[in-house]
Motif scaffolding. Sequence first.
Motif, mmCIF file in Angstrom:
data_model
loop_
_atom_site.group_PDB
_atom_site.id
_atom_site.type_symbol
_atom_site.label_atom_id
_atom_site.label_comp_id
_atom_site.label_asym_id
_atom_site.label_seq_id
_atom_site.Cartn_x
_atom_site.Cartn_y
_atom_site.Cartn_z
ATOM 1 N N UNK A 165 0.931 -1.183 -0.029
ATOM 2 C CA UNK A 165 -0.003 -0.061 0.027
ATOM 3 C C UNK A 165 0.723 1.184 -0.229
ATOM 4 N N UNK A 166 2.015 1.176 -0.495
ATOM 5 C CA UNK A 166 2.792 2.601 -0.791
ATOM 6 C C UNK A 166 3.907 2.236 -1.914
ATOM 7 N N UNK A 167 4.611 3.095 -1.983
ATOM 8 C CA UNK A 167 5.289 3.247 -3.320
ATOM 9 C C UNK A 167 6.813 2.638 -3.051
ATOM 10 N N UNK A 168 7.507 2.172 -3.980
ATOM 11 C CA UNK A 168 9.041 1.673 -3.948
ATOM 12 C C UNK A 168 9.694 3.003 -3.941
ATOM 13 N N UNK A 169 9.970 3.590 -2.987
ATOM 14 C CA UNK A 169 10.610 5.063 -2.968
ATOM 15 C C UNK A 169 12.022 5.154 -3.018
ATOM 16 N N UNK A 170 12.520 6.348 -2.949
ATOM 17 C CA UNK A 170 13.914 6.482 -3.016
ATOM 18 C C UNK A 170 14.566 5.861 -1.696
ATOM 19 N N UNK A 171 15.730 5.186 -1.777
ATOM 20 C CA UNK A 171 16.450 4.408 -0.767
ATOM 21 C C UNK A 171 15.719 3.100 -0.620
ATOM 22 N N UNK A 172 14.876 2.598 -1.532
ATOM 23 C CA UNK A 172 14.410 1.140 -1.594
ATOM 24 C C UNK A 172 15.319 0.488 -2.522
ATOM 25 N N UNK A 173 15.420 -0.846 -2.177
ATOM 26 C CA UNK A 173 16.401 -1.790 -2.975
ATOM 27 C C UNK A 173 15.770 -3.384 -2.774
ATOM 28 N N UNK A 174 15.683 -3.835 -3.942
ATOM 29 C CA UNK A 174 14.977 -5.188 -4.211
ATOM 30 C C UNK A 174 15.823 -6.142 -4.801
ATOM 31 N N UNK A 175 16.165 -7.185 -4.333
ATOM 32 C CA UNK A 175 16.742 -8.597 -4.644
ATOM 33 C C UNK A 175 15.628 -9.168 -5.477
#
Length: 217
Positions: A165-175
Amino acid sequence: MEIFYPDLTAVREVIVAGWAGRDAADVQHHIDELAALGVAPPSDVPLFYRVGHETLSTAPVIDVLGSQTSGEVEPVLLRTQSDLLVGVGSDHTDRESEAYSVALSKQVCPKVSGRAFWRFADVADRWDEMVLRSFTAERTPYQEGVAASLLNPLDLVARWEQREGRVFGPGSLMFCGTVPTLNGIVRTESLTVELSDPRTGSVLSHQYAIRELPVVA
């Protein structure tokens, strides 16, 4: 192709996408294989594990507890203030604790990332052609597969955003998931991970050594 070296100390959220294969039958087969080894099936597919951002490492050597760990090559998606970048890393995992808690197994080992990234928009039109490879010590092939075998990173982000329920914003990292091993999971003293673009010959690569700490009681 332009290479970026973002400030990874600015990362404040690390997400590990599990069970991220594109073919549902293959994913279920892998779930069944692990279930036979005592690993509980995921509560959802794909499943997103949160780990502490302090576990993210670009170091040439990582410390792990004991000998029951191994890495796996994965695309790494990073949102900065100005861009969406993609690099390569390793979801290093404790295999012993994985048998009773996958979430715990993700948290107890460093999550390894290379320093170099591409702009995702620069490779998006040919993403499925990208090749993921890893090599154990003495550059013995360990994994190889195309990105087409995994859910597209943008699809993963969209699914994560919908669930959170929120955005993948700045500072987010995904493997963003891995490809199968060539001959089973093995222990190694070092691992090299690569993301390559066959059309241009460009390669993102990172190598790290594994230092095993003694298990004492």
